[in-house]
Each structure stands twice: as structure tokens, then as C-alpha cells.
Design an enzyme around this catalytic site. Sequence first.
Site, PDB file in Angstrom:
ATOM      1  N   LEU A 242       0.854  -1.188   0.000  1.00 23.92           N
ATOM      2  CA  LEU A 242       0.000   0.000   0.000  1.00 23.92           C
ATOM      3  C   LEU A 242       0.888   1.236   0.000  1.00 23.92           C
ATOM      4  O   LEU A 242       1.074   1.917   1.011  1.00 23.92           O
ATOM      5  CB  LEU A 242      -0.941  -0.029   1.209  1.00 23.92           C
ATOM      6  CG  LEU A 242      -2.200  -0.860   0.989  1.00 23.92           C
ATOM      7  CD1 LEU A 242      -3.144  -0.728   2.168  1.00 23.92           C
ATOM      8  CD2 LEU A 242      -2.912  -0.493  -0.301  1.00 23.92           C
ATOM      9  N   HIS A 243       1.406   1.548  -1.192  1.00 21.91           N
ATOM     10  CA  HIS A 243       2.369   2.640  -1.338  1.00 21.91           C
ATOM     11  C   HIS A 243       1.813   3.977  -0.814  1.00 21.91           C
ATOM     12  O   HIS A 243       2.328   4.527   0.154  1.00 21.91           O
ATOM     13  CB  HIS A 243       2.738   2.834  -2.821  1.00 21.91           C
ATOM     14  CG  HIS A 243       3.223   1.612  -3.527  1.00 21.91           C
ATOM     15  ND1 HIS A 243       4.440   1.021  -3.279  1.00 21.91           N
ATOM     16  CD2 HIS A 243       2.646   0.861  -4.492  1.00 21.91           C
ATOM     17  CE1 HIS A 243       4.608  -0.027  -4.075  1.00 21.91           C
ATOM     18  NE2 HIS A 243       3.537  -0.155  -4.818  1.00 21.91           N
ATOM     19  N   ASP A 244       0.790   4.477  -1.473  1.00 23.30           N
ATOM     20  CA  ASP A 244       0.363   5.870  -1.244  1.00 23.30           C
ATOM     21  C   ASP A 244      -0.243   6.138   0.134  1.00 23.30           C
ATOM     22  O   ASP A 244      -0.044   7.228   0.696  1.00 23.30           O
ATOM     23  CB  ASP A 244      -0.613   6.294  -2.344  1.00 23.30           C
ATOM     24  CG  ASP A 244       0.078   6.312  -3.712  1.00 23.30           C
ATOM     25  OD1 ASP A 244      -0.622   6.167  -4.719  1.00 23.30           O
ATOM     26  OD2 ASP A 244       1.314   6.448  -3.767  1.00 23.30           O
TER      27      ASP A 244
END
Length: 313
Positions: A242-244
Site C-alpha cells: 500500500l504505497h500511497d
Amino acid sequence: MTRRKIIIDTDPGQDDAVAILLALASPDEIDVLGLTAVAGNVPLALTQRNARIVCELAGRPDVPVYAGSAAPLARPLVTAEHVHGKSGLDGIEIVEPTMPLQALDGVEFIIHTLRREAPGTVTLCPLGPLTNIAKAFLEAPDIVNRVQQIVLMGGAYFEVGNITPAAEFNIYVDPEAAEIVFRSGCDIVVMPLDVTHKALTTAPHVAGFRAMGTTVGHTVAAWTDFFERFDKEKYGSKGAPLHDPCVIAYLIRPDLFSGRHINVEIETQSDLTRGMTVADWWRVTKRPANATFMGDIDAEGFFALLTERIGRL
Ligand code: RIB
Ligand code: CA
């Protein structure tokens, strides 16, 4: 804690969508002044639509959404449908939003907002290529010193690249824009793959979203289910990174992250390493520090925060 006024610059993208939901679920800490869409994961026509879909999903059709740049400053657009699907939000049935797109250009919104709000009170949260931010700085240099902080998702060092062996996607798409931002002198916090690849949505996390029994919980579970297949195949990882959402989580709980204030330069000349974030993690050069580059995350604390907040919607 005073509420942080933020502009989310975004290319939804399932992980962008979860980041936007996290921000809108945290009104005590975050005041979202607007979303500016940028071309990245999918073309601008879809990222601006997807940003509006997410606002409506959160029950917040009042949040203004603006369309910014359709292409990088100096290169052809590279997109990531192979990761996010053709719509950019694959995993769910897409229903066109009814809330309007704002008429004002996204770059102009960034400039107007920074000129209107008191200096040092607006944080920029870029979750995609940095084209809109760089354009705003080029068009209105007076706003650079008015930025409170830039907290962005992009880059990689120990984790190396995800779109090429050397570069992370957001920086790779528009390295010239990234160079402008990293040389701006702003207070910059970087969430690189080194951190985001430790924020993996494992099966229990996805089950937790689904168990909420809400439309938002079901949608987030469907998105993370879809989004994870690319990383599972490529890295053999046990979930989607879950990068962002790491950007938004930092605004709420900075203690969940650790990193170093170091020099970060952007490769713009070489075709082989275009978009690489050359992070002087061991301070082997005399180049001045220009960013806080995160290296670690309390993943369980991150997911506890994310699940609690998503559960509010
Ligand atoms: O490399 C990951 C980044 O590229 C994320 O922001 C994802 O949404 C894509 O924009
Ligand atoms: Ca993104």
C-alpha cells in the site's frame, strides 16, 4: 494536534484511492483542500474520474477535484495498466461519478491555494508523477517558500526499482519534474519503496476490510485483492504494497516511520538509470541534505490505523 491543510496530487490507482479514503476518514487531523489529478497509472481522463469516484465512495462529493497534467514535462507518458488494470481502479465495477470536475486547471489550483492560504500552512501530498507540482513551481516561483511540507510517495534505494531495475514508477514517469521538486528547497519527506514494500496487505488485512460489512470496506478489499496479484507474481510477496497510504499515515502518525535526512538526486540523463533516486543514505558525498528519506515502518501499527479509519467510512 492542529489539522493539516493538504492538497492530494494523485493518479488513482487503487493505492491512491485507499490513501484518499484514509485522508477523508481523518477530519480531526486532516483538512483536504482539494485533489489534483495527474496522468500516471492511467491517463488523466481516468485519474480525474477515479479521484471523483473515490470522493463519492467516501461520501464527500464536496471535495473539489481538479484535472492537472496529461503528460510529463518533457517525455511521453508511461502508464501502468499492467498493475492497476485498464480503468485504474480494477477490482470493482466502475460507475461513473456524478460530482463535477472543477473547471480550474489543477496546476492553477495549487498556485491559487498556496497564494491564498497563510505561508507555511499547506502541505502537498503527491502520490503520482510530480508533473503538477513542478509546473506550479515553474509558473509561480513565489509559492515555493509558502509550502509547509511536501510528503510524497516515490523513489527507492535499497529496494531498487519497480518499473525498471533502477527506478520507481512515479519518479521514472517524470524525472525532470522530480528534479525540480527535489531541488526546490522545500521541506520534503519521501516514502520510497524501501518503506512501502513493507506495508503489505496480507490476507488477514484484506479479510479485515471485508469483515467491516460496509461498501467502503468491501471496495478496499476488492481493490487490494486485485492490486496484489502483480506484486505477488513479481516479488512473491504475501500481499499488495500500500504505497500511497503511507503518505497520509505519516501526517497522522509520523512515529510509525523512521528515516534519515539526506541528499537525494534524480537521474535525468541516462536511459539506463533514468528516474533513479540517488539517495546518499551513507552520506558519502558532500551534497547537502534535501529530503527526509524514510527507511522503515511499523507495519502493524500502520494497518491498525488504516483499518480503524477505513472502518469509520
Ligand atoms: O511505484 C508506486 C507508485 O506508482 C504508487 O504511487 C502507485 O500508485 C503508482 O502511482
Ligand atoms: Ca499513485
